[in-house]
Design a protein around this motif. Structure first.
Motif, PDB file in Angstrom:
ATOM      1  N   SER A  19      21.260  43.206  34.283  1.00  0.00           N
ATOM      2  CA  SER A  19      21.678  42.198  33.289  1.00  0.00           C
ATOM      3  C   SER A  19      21.566  40.766  33.830  1.00  0.00           C
ATOM      4  CB  SER A  19      23.107  42.464  32.834  1.00  0.00           C
ATOM      5  OG  SER A  19      23.999  42.098  33.864  1.00  0.00           O
ATOM      6  N   ARG A  20      21.340  40.623  35.116  1.00  0.00           N
ATOM      7  CA  ARG A  20      21.260  39.269  35.683  1.00  0.00           C
ATOM      8  C   ARG A  20      19.914  38.591  35.431  1.00  0.00           C
ATOM      9  NH1 ARG A  20      23.903  41.938  39.966  1.00  0.00           N
ATOM     10  NH2 ARG A  20      26.134  41.596  39.759  1.00  0.00           N
ATOM     11  N   ILE A  21      18.974  39.330  34.884  1.00  0.00           N
ATOM     12  CA  ILE A  21      17.706  38.679  34.531  1.00  0.00           C
ATOM     13  C   ILE A  21      17.488  38.780  33.027  1.00  0.00           C
ATOM     14  CG2 ILE A  21      16.636  38.997  36.786  1.00  0.00           C
ATOM     15  CD1 ILE A  21      15.149  41.350  35.752  1.00  0.00           C
ATOM     16  N   GLN A  22      16.809  37.792  32.497  1.00  0.00           N
ATOM     17  CA  GLN A  22      16.603  37.720  31.050  1.00  0.00           C
ATOM     18  C   GLN A  22      15.115  37.442  30.808  1.00  0.00           C
ATOM     19  OE1 GLN A  22      19.431  34.934  29.500  1.00  0.00           O
ATOM     20  NE2 GLN A  22      18.689  35.182  27.413  1.00  0.00           N
ATOM     21  N   SER A  23      14.562  38.103  29.789  1.00  0.00           N
ATOM     22  CA  SER A  23      13.124  37.943  29.557  1.00  0.00           C
ATOM     23  C   SER A  23      12.832  37.452  28.145  1.00  0.00           C
ATOM     24  CB  SER A  23      12.438  39.294  29.777  1.00  0.00           C
ATOM     25  OG  SER A  23      11.085  39.203  29.443  1.00  0.00           O
ATOM     26  N   PHE A  24      11.821  36.629  28.030  1.00  0.00           N
ATOM     27  CA  PHE A  24      11.327  36.150  26.728  1.00  0.00           C
ATOM     28  C   PHE A  24       9.884  36.603  26.581  1.00  0.00           C
ATOM     29  CE2 PHE A  24      14.653  33.385  28.089  1.00  0.00           C
ATOM     30  CZ  PHE A  24      15.431  33.266  26.948  1.00  0.00           C
ATOM     31  N   ASN A  25       9.518  37.047  25.362  1.00  0.00           N
ATOM     32  CA  ASN A  25       8.164  37.574  25.153  1.00  0.00           C
ATOM     33  C   ASN A  25       7.100  36.502  25.174  1.00  0.00           C
ATOM     34  OD1 ASN A  25       8.988  40.133  24.992  1.00  0.00           O
ATOM     35  ND2 ASN A  25       9.163  40.164  22.762  1.00  0.00           N
ATOM     36  N   ASP A  26       7.465  35.323  24.746  1.00  0.00           N
ATOM     37  CA  ASP A  26       6.480  34.246  24.714  1.00  0.00           C
ATOM     38  C   ASP A  26       7.195  32.894  24.722  1.00  0.00           C
ATOM     39  OD1 ASP A  26       7.388  33.852  22.101  1.00  0.00           O
ATOM     40  OD2 ASP A  26       5.889  35.231  21.313  1.00  0.00           O
ATOM     41  N   LEU A  27       6.380  31.849  24.797  1.00  0.00           N
ATOM     42  CA  LEU A  27       6.940  30.494  24.903  1.00  0.00           C
ATOM     43  C   LEU A  27       7.747  30.123  23.661  1.00  0.00           C
ATOM     44  CD1 LEU A  27       7.003  28.143  26.886  1.00  0.00           C
ATOM     45  CD2 LEU A  27       4.958  27.234  25.761  1.00  0.00           C
ATOM     46  N   GLN A  28       7.320  30.628  22.484  1.00  0.00           N
ATOM     47  CA  GLN A  28       8.041  30.344  21.247  1.00  0.00           C
ATOM     48  C   GLN A  28       9.495  30.809  21.349  1.00  0.00           C
ATOM     49  OE1 GLN A  28       6.066  27.961  20.004  1.00  0.00           O
ATOM     50  NE2 GLN A  28       7.433  28.459  18.288  1.00  0.00           N
ATOM     51  N   ASN A  29       9.678  32.025  21.847  1.00  0.00           N
ATOM     52  CA  ASN A  29      11.035  32.570  21.986  1.00  0.00           C
ATOM     53  C   ASN A  29      11.849  31.794  23.015  1.00  0.00           C
ATOM     54  OD1 ASN A  29      11.105  34.625  20.074  1.00  0.00           O
ATOM     55  ND2 ASN A  29       9.921  35.966  21.400  1.00  0.00           N
ATOM     56  N   TRP A  30      11.174  31.378  24.064  1.00  0.00           N
ATOM     57  CA  TRP A  30      11.844  30.547  25.084  1.00  0.00           C
ATOM     58  C   TRP A  30      12.330  29.244  24.455  1.00  0.00           C
ATOM     59  CZ3 TRP A  30      13.724  29.886  29.913  1.00  0.00           C
ATOM     60  CH2 TRP A  30      13.737  28.593  30.431  1.00  0.00           C
ATOM     61  N   LYS A  31      11.466  28.618  23.687  1.00  0.00           N
ATOM     62  CA  LYS A  31      11.836  27.343  23.056  1.00  0.00           C
ATOM     63  C   LYS A  31      13.010  27.548  22.106  1.00  0.00           C
ATOM     64  CE  LYS A  31       7.242  25.250  23.192  1.00  0.00           C
ATOM     65  NZ  LYS A  31       6.071  24.861  22.405  1.00  0.00           N
ATOM     66  N   LYS A  32      12.938  28.612  21.293  1.00  0.00           N
ATOM     67  CA  LYS A  32      14.011  28.890  20.331  1.00  0.00           C
ATOM     68  C   LYS A  32      15.352  29.051  21.043  1.00  0.00           C
ATOM     69  CE  LYS A  32      11.561  31.445  16.823  1.00  0.00           C
ATOM     70  NZ  LYS A  32      11.166  32.851  16.723  1.00  0.00           N
ATOM     71  N   HIS A  33      15.318  29.711  22.179  1.00  0.00           N
ATOM     72  CA  HIS A  33      16.535  29.946  22.950  1.00  0.00           C
ATOM     73  C   HIS A  33      17.262  28.623  23.244  1.00  0.00           C
ATOM     74  CE1 HIS A  33      19.130  31.749  26.000  1.00  0.00           C
ATOM     75  NE2 HIS A  33      18.765  30.793  26.832  1.00  0.00           N
ATOM     76  N   TRP A  34      16.481  27.568  23.520  1.00  0.00           N
ATOM     77  CA  TRP A  34      17.076  26.280  23.893  1.00  0.00           C
ATOM     78  C   TRP A  34      17.291  25.364  22.703  1.00  0.00           C
ATOM     79  CZ3 TRP A  34      18.930  25.980  28.672  1.00  0.00           C
ATOM     80  CH2 TRP A  34      18.421  26.875  29.600  1.00  0.00           C
ATOM     81  N   GLU A  35      16.494  25.564  21.661  1.00  0.00           N
ATOM     82  CA  GLU A  35      16.489  24.552  20.598  1.00  0.00           C
ATOM     83  C   GLU A  35      17.306  24.948  19.370  1.00  0.00           C
ATOM     84  OE1 GLU A  35      12.289  23.923  20.164  1.00  0.00           O
ATOM     85  OE2 GLU A  35      12.162  22.982  22.129  1.00  0.00           O
ATOM     86  N   ASN A  36      17.519  26.250  19.176  1.00  0.00           N
ATOM     87  CA  ASN A  36      18.194  26.678  17.943  1.00  0.00           C
ATOM     88  C   ASN A  36      19.683  26.350  17.947  1.00  0.00           C
ATOM     89  OD1 ASN A  36      16.090  27.520  16.508  1.00  0.00           O
ATOM     90  ND2 ASN A  36      16.271  29.687  17.033  1.00  0.00           N
TER      91      ASN A  36
END
Ligand code: AMP
Length: 182
Positions: free
Chosen positions: A165-182
């Motif tokens: 659980s200490r690591i987290q994965s995003f499938n693509d850059l879009q999901n990464w951006k959403k994580h920070w911007e939403n």
């Protein structure tokens, strides 16, 4: 929304890989960091994904902190435009600086060096030496076989659910951006 960070340490390949999408991903991430005023902390080279990442950040007005051992300047071609280019004596010093200066860690596709760097921060987190977020960008499913192996380690009970659980994965850059911007 995730708490805003001011610096991100990125681990990624010194090579370009077999598909230009990898370098595009690195460049786009650098651009996103610039636009979001998050300082880039990375290995200081200008080859492969590392170079694309630094250019993406620098060319879009971002702040680049590169940390490179003296002995690797010729091989990895230090990114001379970096606002801060920190030349260190050893690989250990490089990692120490990279680990200290970023508020979180993100791993893009890469080779042994990339894995070496991220597994150090994973193990140090497991041992309680830091508590910074550790992320992977699983672009083109690059890390899926690694995550399968991590499940295998878990099945064999060498690591726990909590460790995973200490690591987290995003499938693509879009999901990464959403994580920070939403
Ligand atoms: P690679 O993923 O193999 O292309 O390597 C990515 C980066 O990791 C390169 O800048 C390597 O110099 C760096 N690297 C490889 N091994 C180490 C290490 N033990 N300590 C610090 N940096 C490393």
């Amino acid at each position: 929304m995730e708490r805003k960070i001011q610096s991100l340490t990125v681990f990624c390949a010194a090579r370009s890989g077999n598909n230009s999408e990898y370098e595009s991903l690195a460049y786009d991430l650098g651009n996103w960091l610039a636009k979001n005023q998050i300082q880039l902390v990375y290995g200081g080279g200008s080859t492969g994904l590392m170079g694309a990442l630094a250019r993406g950040c620098f060319e879009n007005g971002g702040y680049v902190i590169g940390i490179i051992p003296e002995a690797l300047k010729a091989r990895e071609l230090e990114f001379k435009k970096a606002q801060e280019l920190i030349v260190v004596s050893t690989m250990h010093e490089r990692k120490a600086q990279m680990n200290l200066r970023g508020e979180a860690f993100l791993t893009l596709p890469g080779g042994f060096g990339t894995l070496e760097e991220v597994f150090e921060v994973i193990t140090w987190k497991q041992l309680g030496f830091h508590n910074k977020p550790i992320y992977f960008l699983n672009h083109k499913d690059y890390f899926t076989p690694l995550f399968e192996f991590i499940q295998h380690m878990k099945s064999a009970q060498f690591i726990s659910d909590e460790d995973v659980s200490r690591i987290q994965s995003f499938n693509d850059l879009q999901n990464w951006k959403k994580h920070w911007e939403n």
